[in-house]
Motif scaffolding. Structure first.
Motif, PDB file in Angstrom:
ATOM      1  N   ASP A  44       0.838  -1.198   0.000  1.00  0.00           N
ATOM      2  CA  ASP A  44       0.000   0.000   0.000  1.00  0.00           C
ATOM      3  C   ASP A  44       0.874   1.249   0.000  1.00  0.00           C
ATOM      4  OD1 ASP A  44      -2.344  -1.448   0.041  1.00  0.00           O
ATOM      5  OD2 ASP A  44      -2.574  -1.374   2.214  1.00  0.00           O
ATOM      6  N   ASN A  45       0.474   2.218  -0.818  1.00  0.00           N
ATOM      7  CA  ASN A  45       1.122   3.533  -0.865  1.00  0.00           C
ATOM      8  C   ASN A  45       0.054   4.599  -0.667  1.00  0.00           C
ATOM      9  OD1 ASN A  45       3.936   3.572  -3.233  1.00  0.00           O
ATOM     10  ND2 ASN A  45       3.507   2.220  -1.539  1.00  0.00           N
ATOM     11  N   PHE A  46       0.337   5.569   0.202  1.00  0.00           N
ATOM     12  CA  PHE A  46      -0.598   6.674   0.411  1.00  0.00           C
ATOM     13  C   PHE A  46       0.164   7.992   0.325  1.00  0.00           C
ATOM     14  CE2 PHE A  46      -2.614   3.074   2.428  1.00  0.00           C
ATOM     15  CZ  PHE A  46      -3.950   3.221   2.109  1.00  0.00           C
ATOM     16  N   ASN A  92       6.199  12.933   1.117  1.00  0.00           N
ATOM     17  CA  ASN A  92       6.334  11.586   1.667  1.00  0.00           C
ATOM     18  C   ASN A  92       5.284  10.616   1.121  1.00  0.00           C
ATOM     19  OD1 ASN A  92       8.498  12.264   3.372  1.00  0.00           O
ATOM     20  ND2 ASN A  92       7.108  13.002   4.953  1.00  0.00           N
ATOM     21  N   ILE A  93       5.755   9.413   0.781  1.00  0.00           N
ATOM     22  CA  ILE A  93       4.849   8.284   0.537  1.00  0.00           C
ATOM     23  C   ILE A  93       4.753   7.537   1.856  1.00  0.00           C
ATOM     24  CG2 ILE A  93       4.416   6.194  -0.800  1.00  0.00           C
ATOM     25  CD1 ILE A  93       6.390   7.238  -2.893  1.00  0.00           C
ATOM     26  N   ARG A  94       3.535   7.252   2.303  1.00  0.00           N
ATOM     27  CA  ARG A  94       3.348   6.582   3.596  1.00  0.00           C
ATOM     28  C   ARG A  94       2.684   5.226   3.417  1.00  0.00           C
ATOM     29  NH1 ARG A  94       4.595   9.648   7.965  1.00  0.00           N
ATOM     30  NH2 ARG A  94       4.915  11.879   7.577  1.00  0.00           N
ATOM     31  N   ILE A 103       7.811   5.515   3.441  1.00  0.00           N
ATOM     32  CA  ILE A 103       8.423   4.447   2.646  1.00  0.00           C
ATOM     33  C   ILE A 103       8.970   4.960   1.312  1.00  0.00           C
ATOM     34  CG2 ILE A 103       7.135   2.568   3.707  1.00  0.00           C
ATOM     35  CD1 ILE A 103       5.061   2.777   1.531  1.00  0.00           C
ATOM     36  N   GLY A 104       9.006   6.269   1.158  1.00  0.00           N
ATOM     37  CA  GLY A 104       9.564   6.855  -0.057  1.00  0.00           C
ATOM     38  C   GLY A 104       9.257   8.337  -0.113  1.00  0.00           C
ATOM     39  N   SER A 163       9.042   3.897  -3.944  1.00  0.00           N
ATOM     40  CA  SER A 163       8.653   3.426  -2.605  1.00  0.00           C
ATOM     41  C   SER A 163       9.392   2.125  -2.326  1.00  0.00           C
ATOM     42  CB  SER A 163       7.141   3.224  -2.505  1.00  0.00           C
ATOM     43  OG  SER A 163       6.684   2.214  -3.382  1.00  0.00           O
ATOM     44  N   TYR A 164       9.931   2.009  -1.095  1.00  0.00           N
ATOM     45  CA  TYR A 164      10.846   0.908  -0.778  1.00  0.00           C
ATOM     46  C   TYR A 164      10.501   0.241   0.547  1.00  0.00           C
ATOM     47  CZ  TYR A 164      13.539   3.584  -4.202  1.00  0.00           C
ATOM     48  OH  TYR A 164      13.919   4.268  -5.323  1.00  0.00           O
ATOM     49  N   GLY A 165      10.930  -1.006   0.663  1.00  0.00           N
ATOM     50  CA  GLY A 165      10.825  -1.746   1.911  1.00  0.00           C
ATOM     51  C   GLY A 165      12.084  -2.577   2.103  1.00  0.00           C
TER      52      GLY A 165
END
Length: 271
Positions: A85-87, A109-111, A121-122, A148-150
């Motif tokens: 998920d990206n928000f 920010n991507i959360r 997360i990015g 976006s990364y993990g």
């Protein structure tokens, strides 16, 4: 004494051999990033940081492919897959289409959740594009962005390929290309429409026999003169009458003839 010397010599050689083996082993595991990795276990967690204490973002299964960006000890940083998920805050997105937007802020920010307290997360910058999946209170849920990364434990990933071009997952890239082509086509049509002129004037016959294909002239209301190309079979009925002509001006023809040529696309009688 001789035996002792022989024993020490053998020991010394063995120590050197071990050093060489260690050196070769270390060199053999040298990694180059990015690379395409393959998951080798089921339900492996991807987390927001390099520890099991970080938030779990999604999980992947045996055979899934991931783009590995870098290593931090026993953890790999990976590009998030489609299952994540990206928000992103709605106030930093300007809609281009109902499901596609452009970032209008810097370091946005991507959360992981639609909450400013959730993991970052990015980050995106002005001009980046996002594919919008849904809208909530103050946030868009977006298709997982390539920025976006993990993190995933390295023991669950094996090297697959140095070529990451085969990893196709970013719909926002495809949408951006689609919109770019659409924009280029719209610009081409707009440019073409700009070259279409409307001239109101009186139809006359021209008497220069060298211009046999240009039988008619148009004397515009502002006294400018144009040769009319096209509709020869009907323009004879409109000689000395006022008409409205739409067409493209052939600017290159001005070097050959004394007046510009209008390639007529449409005309009508002015009452």
């Amino acid at each position: 004494m001789i035996l002792r010397f022989a024993f020490l010599s053998i020991l010394f050689c063995m120590m050197n051999l071990n050093v060489c083996c260690v050196f070769v082993s270390a060199a053999s595991v040298q990694e180059f990033f990015p690379f395409l990795g393959e998951v080798i276990s089921e339900k492996v967690n991807i987390r927001a940081g390099q520890s099991v204490n970080f938030e779990m973002l999604c999980f992947v299964n045996n055979g899934d492919k991931l783009v590995v960006i870098e290593r931090d000890y026993s953890w790999y940083k990976v590009m998030l897959p489609e299952s994540a998920d990206n928000f992103i805050s709605t106030k930093y997105v300007e809609l281009i289409e109902p499901d596609f937007g452009e970032i209008v802020g810097d370091q946005v920010n991507i959360r992981s959740k639609s909450d400013t307290a959730s993991s970052i997360i990015g980050q995106l910058v002005r001009g980046d594009k996002v594919m919008i999946l849904s809208e909530g209170e103050g946030f868009y849920k977006i298709y997982p962005h390539k920025k976006s990364y993990g993190w995933i434990a390295d023991k669950y990933i094996k090297f697959k390929s140095r070529d990451i071009s085969s990893y196709k997952r970013n719909l926002s890239d495809e949408k951006e290309r689609e919109l770019l082509l659409k924009k280029q086509e719209e610009e081409r049509i707009a440019e073409e429409l700009k070259s279409i002129v409307t001239i109101v004037g009186t139809v006359k016959t021209q008497e220069n026999v060298e211009l046999d294909s240009l039988v008619f002239m148009l004397i515009a209301d502002d006294s400018s003169v144009y040769y009319i190309k096209g509709f020869n079979e009907v323009l004879g009925d409109f000689v000395n009458k006022k008409v409205r002509v739409q067409g493209k001006v052939d600017k290159n023809a001005e070097a050959i003839v004394s007046h510009p040529i209008v390639n007529a696309l449409k005309f009508q009688l002015e009452l």
